[in-house]
Design a protein around this motif. Structure first.
Motif, short mmCIF file in Angstrom:
data_model
loop_
_atom_site.label_atom_id
_atom_site.label_comp_id
_atom_site.label_asym_id
_atom_site.label_seq_id
_atom_site.Cartn_x
_atom_site.Cartn_y
_atom_site.Cartn_z
N GLY A 244 1.32 0.00 -4.42
CA GLY A 244 2.48 0.80 -4.80
C GLY A 244 3.73 0.48 -4.01
N ASP A 245 3.62 -0.38 -2.96
CA ASP A 245 4.79 -0.75 -2.15
C ASP A 245 5.60 -1.88 -2.77
N ALA A 246 5.14 -2.46 -3.86
CA ALA A 246 5.77 -3.66 -4.42
C ALA A 246 7.25 -3.43 -4.71
N GLY A 247 8.03 -4.48 -4.44
CA GLY A 247 9.46 -4.43 -4.71
C GLY A 247 10.23 -5.01 -3.54
N SER A 248 11.56 -4.99 -3.68
CA SER A 248 12.45 -5.41 -2.58
C SER A 248 12.77 -4.17 -1.76
N VAL A 249 12.32 -4.15 -0.52
CA VAL A 249 12.48 -2.98 0.32
C VAL A 249 13.20 -3.37 1.60
N THR A 250 13.64 -2.35 2.35
CA THR A 250 14.39 -2.56 3.58
C THR A 250 13.49 -2.39 4.79
N ALA A 251 13.55 -3.36 5.68
CA ALA A 251 12.87 -3.28 6.97
C ALA A 251 13.94 -3.12 8.05
N MET A 252 13.83 -2.08 8.88
CA MET A 252 14.84 -1.80 9.89
C MET A 252 14.21 -1.79 11.28
N VAL A 253 14.86 -2.52 12.20
CA VAL A 253 14.47 -2.52 13.60
C VAL A 253 15.56 -1.77 14.36
N GLN A 254 15.16 -0.79 15.21
CA GLN A 254 16.18 -0.01 15.88
C GLN A 254 15.77 0.33 17.31
N THR A 255 16.81 0.51 18.15
CA THR A 255 16.67 1.02 19.50
C THR A 255 17.47 2.31 19.59
N VAL A 256 17.61 2.85 20.80
CA VAL A 256 18.43 4.04 20.98
C VAL A 256 19.88 3.75 20.64
N ASN A 257 20.31 2.47 20.90
CA ASN A 257 21.73 2.14 20.77
C ASN A 257 22.09 1.37 19.52
N GLN A 265 10.43 -8.77 0.60
CA GLN A 265 9.83 -8.71 -0.72
C GLN A 265 8.34 -8.45 -0.59
N ILE A 266 7.88 -7.40 -1.24
CA ILE A 266 6.45 -7.09 -1.31
C ILE A 266 6.04 -7.27 -2.76
N ASN A 267 5.14 -8.24 -2.97
CA ASN A 267 4.71 -8.55 -4.34
C ASN A 267 3.53 -7.68 -4.75
N GLU A 268 3.45 -7.41 -6.03
CA GLU A 268 2.36 -6.60 -6.55
C GLU A 268 1.06 -7.39 -6.52
N ALA A 269 0.02 -6.74 -6.05
CA ALA A 269 -1.29 -7.37 -6.01
C ALA A 269 -1.81 -7.58 -7.44
N ASP A 270 -2.57 -8.67 -7.59
CA ASP A 270 -3.16 -8.94 -8.90
C ASP A 270 -4.10 -7.80 -9.26
N SER A 271 -3.81 -7.15 -10.35
CA SER A 271 -4.59 -5.98 -10.71
C SER A 271 -5.89 -6.34 -11.43
N ALA A 272 -6.03 -7.60 -11.87
CA ALA A 272 -7.24 -8.00 -12.59
C ALA A 272 -8.40 -8.19 -11.61
#
Length: 584
Positions: A244-257, A265-272
């Motif tokens: 269910g995570d498939a799609g173009s999503v945002t990955a964020m790295v953060q500190t206090v400042n 890109q998370i591709n959909e797993a082969d459902s077959a």
């Protein structure tokens, strides 16, 4: 101008008090008195008779008397005992000098802006011993005035009177963690792990520790990082992905400042359903006429339940293909695994040697080599000793360039040319049966002229020759074979010598790009001393033509050269004869 005059007067008085000598802003020099008293005269308007300031050790004739015998100084001006009248000096309204801020409130006067460069004056060296003057005792509380911050530049823009004003040499910025150079292993498939790497830098002065966090959808991962001021560290953080995570999503790295984001890109797993095989078990040696007993693990790694029919068999004739001897139908839910056992009979007529035992599903095939002992007791160890072989191209082709220009090799079934004039493409190799390695010298690498399709030259006759010794390997137990050949494709154009291009070819009986070869029959090697194999290459490159007397561009345009991997291919179906004798 009036404010500057006030500052000048105050400075002049201070200098006079400290030094006790000299004339301050006066036209009349000081005169030495008999009682060691020095007199300072100040001409306020150019009239020497207007008034004087006198500093003496007694009250006789003094104007300002700071002697120890008096409770307070007598401010007299001129020859009389009347105090001086400062009215009319200073601002335009006739008010006297403004000495506010000196004395009662303990504040030091502001000397900034006095001097040629706008800096506060330097009082060092003033006094009898050359030391800076001692201002103690000045002011109501007897403390020396505080001149700190005067002259030095301070960032807050105030008057420099607050503690701590002035230059600071100690770095004191707090730890500040910033993120840069973010990278990922994107794309990934649902169920796989997403990894993000980044550079963390402490741009502050102090050492600090912060938690660095990766956030993707509802997943997060963090790590504590400690960095000295100015230090950097490379970090890698990972989170699992879910169905269910498939799609173009945002990955964020953060500190206090700081924070930095990137798209992944998370591709959909082969459902077959997808049936994969592992852990194939089989005996190492079997007797012809008996059975092979073994087992195999089958797992559905797909996203849906599925039913497949798997095949179990052996390569009976040694041509590299598994002949199915038994079938088994299996139904598995997603993630479900099962172990299937099998019993396969072997014909009594099988000669001694090595057979390939294999299992296949719709998605995968796995194999294992099994040694067979023939009915007469012979095995693969009874293989005759061969020291050379000759490989004939029964049929094949070479295709090059973006235009897919093709040249067919002459047919030569079982090593016999169909056209005596054309002959056969063939090579004879020195063979080490123990290691499986072989070599072919340039003179034993023989190719007839091949004619390629051409729009410009009607056809393009080409002679292919080896420029160095060809090296390869051939496994008599499996039939698997490879070779590498450095060749030159010489274009036979009238009155032009040496026109062509160098080409390095890597043949294999396995897979090469979109092509698949096939292994030779090891069993026939034992029984007849011959074998068959198919060698392919879909990954060699072809450069542009050279030394073609100005035709290089026309040839390149006609064929589509240069051509990279995947744009060229050759297929050679070989008939191989093994010899006990070495190459002559």
């Amino acid at each position: 101008m009036i404010a500057a005059s006030r500052r000048a007067l105050v400075v002049g008085v201070v200098i006079a008090l400290v030094a006790g000598t000299g004339t301050v802003a006066a036209t009349t020099p000081a005169a030495t008195q008999s009682d060691d008293t020095q007199k300072f005269e100040f001409d306020l308007d150019g009239n020497e008779s207007d008034g004087r300031f006198q500093f003496s050790g007694n009250s006789n004739g003094s104007v300002f008397d700071f002697s120890e015998t008096r409770d307070s100084p007598d401010f007299s001006f001129g020859e009389t005992s009347e105090p001086p009248d400062f009215s009319g000096i200073g601002d335009d309204d006739g008010s006297p000098f403004d000495f506010s801020g000196i004395g009662d409130d303990g504040e030091a006067p502001d000397f900034s802006g006095i001097g040629d460069d706008g800096e506060a004056p330097d009082f060092s060296g003033i006094g009898d011993d050359g030391e800076a003057p001692d201002f103690s005792g000045i002011g109501d509380d007897g403390e020396a005035p505080d001149f700190s911050g005067i002259g030095d530049s301070d960032d807050d823009g105030d008057d420099g009177q607050e503690p701590g004003d002035g230059d600071s040499t100690e770095p004191n910025a707090p730890a500040t963690f910033q993120i840069s150079n973010i990278g990922t292993n994107s794309p990934v498939t649902e169920g796989e792990t997403l990894t993000v790497d980044a550079t963390v830098e402490n741009v502050g002065d102090r050492e600090g520790t912060q938690s660095v966090t990766l956030s993707v959808l509802d997943q997060s991962s963090s790590s504590d990082v400690t960095l000295a001021g100015g230090a950097t560290e490379e970090i890698a953080l990972s989170v699992p992905t879910q169905p269910g995570d498939a799609g173009s999503v945002t990955a964020m790295v953060q500190t206090v400042n700081d924070s930095l984001s990137t798209s992944v890109q998370i591709n959909e797993a082969d459902s077959a359903a997808n049936f994969q095989l592992s852990n194939l078990q089989a005996p190492e040696t079997v007797q012809a006429g008996e059975t092979i007993e073994g087992s195999i693990d089958i797992e559905n790694i797909g996203g849906r339940e599925g039913t497949q029919t798997g095949g179990f068999g052996v390569d009976v004739d040694g041509d590299g293909d598994i002949e199915t001897l038994e079938e088994r139908t299996v139904t598995l839910a997603p993630g479900e695994r099962t172990t299937e056992t099998l019993t396969l009979p072997l014909a009594e007529s099988l000669p001694g040697g090595t057979v390939t035992f294999g299992v296949h599903t719709e998605n995968e095939t796995v194999t294992r080599q099994v040694s067979v002992v023939a009915a007469d007791g012979s095995t693969a160890d009874d293989l005759p000793e061969y020291r050379s072989f000759t490989a004939y191209v029964e049929e094949g082709y070479i295709e090059v360039g973006e235009k897919d220009r093709r040249g067919d090799l002459p047919d030569c079934p079982s090593g016999i040319p169909e056209n005596e004039t054309k002959g056969c493409a063939q090579f004879t190799a020195s063979f080490d049966q123990t290691t499986g390695e072989y070599t072919v010298t340039p003179e034993n690498f023989r190719f007839p002229v091949i004619r390629f399709e051409s729009d410009t030259l009607d056809d393009m006759p080409t002679n292919i020759s080896a420029t160095t010794t060809v090296e390869g390997s051939l496994d008599t137990a499996t039939g698997y074979s490879t070779f590498e050949a450095s060749t030159f494709a010489n274009l036979l154009i009238p009155e032009i010598e040496g026109c062509g291009m160098p080409v390095v070819v890597n043949g294999t009986t396995g897979d090469s790009g979109s092509l698949s070869g096939s292994n030779g029959s090891t069993r026939s090697v034992i029984t007849t001393g011959t074998s068959n194999a198919t060698l392919v290459d879909n990954e060699f490159t072809v450069p542009g033509a050279r030394s073609c007397d100005g035709l290089e561009t026309a040839i390149g345009n006609d064929v589509g050269l240069p051509a990279g991997a995947g744009e060229n291919e050759f297929v050679m179906e070989l008939y191989i004869e093994f010899h006990a004798e070495p190459v002559a």
